[in-house]
Design a protein around this motif. Structure first.
Motif, short mmCIF file in Angstrom:
data_model
loop_
_atom_site.label_atom_id
_atom_site.label_comp_id
_atom_site.label_asym_id
_atom_site.label_seq_id
_atom_site.Cartn_x
_atom_site.Cartn_y
_atom_site.Cartn_z
N UNK A 52 10.60 3.48 -1.92
CA UNK A 52 9.68 4.74 -1.94
C UNK A 52 9.42 5.24 -0.76
N UNK A 53 9.01 4.48 0.33
CA UNK A 53 8.58 4.75 1.81
C UNK A 53 9.86 4.96 2.44
N UNK A 54 10.99 4.03 2.40
CA UNK A 54 12.15 4.42 2.86
C UNK A 54 12.85 5.69 2.60
N UNK A 55 13.02 5.58 1.24
CA UNK A 55 13.80 7.05 0.68
C UNK A 55 13.04 8.29 1.16
N UNK A 56 11.69 8.30 0.77
CA UNK A 56 11.00 9.49 1.00
C UNK A 56 10.98 9.87 2.82
N UNK A 57 11.07 8.94 3.62
CA UNK A 57 11.07 9.21 4.84
C UNK A 57 12.46 9.68 5.25
N UNK A 58 13.50 9.17 4.71
CA UNK A 58 14.99 9.61 4.83
C UNK A 58 15.17 11.06 4.29
N UNK B 105 13.88 7.16 -7.08
CA UNK B 105 12.77 7.53 -8.05
C UNK B 105 13.27 7.36 -9.41
N UNK B 106 14.58 7.44 -9.97
CA UNK B 106 14.99 7.09 -11.35
C UNK B 106 14.85 5.81 -11.48
N UNK B 107 14.97 4.77 -10.59
CA UNK B 107 14.89 3.43 -11.00
C UNK B 107 13.45 2.86 -10.81
N UNK B 108 12.51 3.47 -10.26
CA UNK B 108 11.17 3.23 -10.07
C UNK B 108 10.81 3.93 -11.57
N UNK C 285 9.55 17.08 -3.78
CA UNK C 285 10.11 15.78 -4.20
C UNK C 285 9.69 14.94 -3.10
N UNK C 286 9.57 15.22 -1.86
CA UNK C 286 9.26 14.31 -1.03
C UNK C 286 7.68 14.06 -0.99
N UNK C 287 7.15 15.10 -1.44
CA UNK C 287 5.34 14.77 -1.74
C UNK C 287 5.22 13.87 -2.72
N UNK C 288 5.78 14.03 -3.77
CA UNK C 288 5.49 13.24 -5.00
C UNK C 288 6.26 11.62 -4.75
N UNK C 289 7.24 11.62 -3.92
CA UNK C 289 7.67 10.37 -3.40
C UNK C 289 6.47 9.67 -2.73
N UNK C 290 5.83 10.23 -1.87
CA UNK C 290 5.06 9.57 -0.99
C UNK C 290 3.85 9.41 -1.99
N UNK C 291 3.56 10.24 -2.95
CA UNK C 291 2.42 9.89 -3.86
C UNK C 291 2.77 8.70 -4.74
N UNK C 292 3.96 8.77 -5.16
CA UNK C 292 4.39 7.34 -5.88
C UNK C 292 4.26 6.31 -5.00
N UNK C 293 4.69 6.06 -3.64
CA UNK C 293 4.59 5.00 -2.95
C UNK C 293 3.34 4.62 -2.78
N UNK C 294 2.28 5.70 -2.65
CA UNK C 294 0.92 5.18 -2.57
C UNK C 294 0.46 4.78 -3.83
N UNK C 295 0.63 5.24 -4.69
CA UNK C 295 0.21 4.76 -6.16
C UNK C 295 0.72 3.04 -6.30
#
Length: 181
Positions: free
Chosen positions: A109-115, A67-70, A129-139
């Motif tokens: 983002x997909x892999x890190x959010x699933x883990x 998330x920080x890198x992204x 945080x996981x929800x926003x991770x998946x939302x970022x992945x979708x974006x």
């Protein structure tokens, strides 16, 4: 009196703007998608940073890294592509860099959010945080799909009927020049 003399001959310089959206590498829609990516990545990073304890910290730290890198690199890419700074960097393959970077971050983002979703303490902050991770992945996926829909894959070159990409590009350029506006 002075405005009557100077107004017909002076015009604003559109190239003096610091923000060039739409530009050669970034149109308005993709600019808004990239801003959304930055926002979702930032919120995911902040929510993850607020988590105070973890059982197995690998998932938390990996999600933090992604998330920080992204957030940081997408913000940098957004600033470079929406200003004239991209001309000073020395990179000539911006579409390819943008496409493959976006694809890589979407996968990470997909892999890190699933883990992180499978290995957390179940607090509201972690779930958010996981929800926003998946939302970022979708974006990032929406950005990829929009890029592909409007520009195709950046590594493909148009081919002619005889299989020679250079002839196909020359024919396409001739067609553009000969077409009526």
């Amino acid at each position: 009196m002075a405005s009557e003399v100077y107004s017909p001959t002076t015009a604003p310089n559109p190239k003096s703007s610091w923000c060039l959206v739409p530009s050669q590498h970034l149109d308005k829609v993709r600019f808004l998608i990239k801003v959304t990516e930055v926002m979702f990545s930032f919120v995911a990073f902040i929510l993850e940073e607020v988590v105070s304890s973890c059982n197995s910290c690998f998932a938390l730290y990996f999600f933090e890294f992604v998330s920080c890198t992204a957030f940081l690199f997408t913000l940098l890419l957004l600033v470079l592509l929406s200003t004239t700074l991209h001309t000073r960097v020395g990179i000539t393959c911006w579409p390819s860099l943008d496409f493959w970077y976006t694809a890589l971050i979407a996968v990470l983002f997909f892999v890190s959010s699933v883990i992180f979703a499978t290995d957390n303490n179940g607090t509201i902050l972690e779930k958010s945080a996981v929800l926003f991770g998946f939302m970022a992945m979708l974006a990032f996926l929406v950005d990829l799909l929009f890029f592909y829909k409007t520009s195709g894959l950046p590594c493909q070159k148009p081919e002619s009927s005889d299989g020679n990409p250079a002839v196909g590009a020359a024919q396409a350029e001739t067609q553009k020049l000969n077409s009526d506006p």
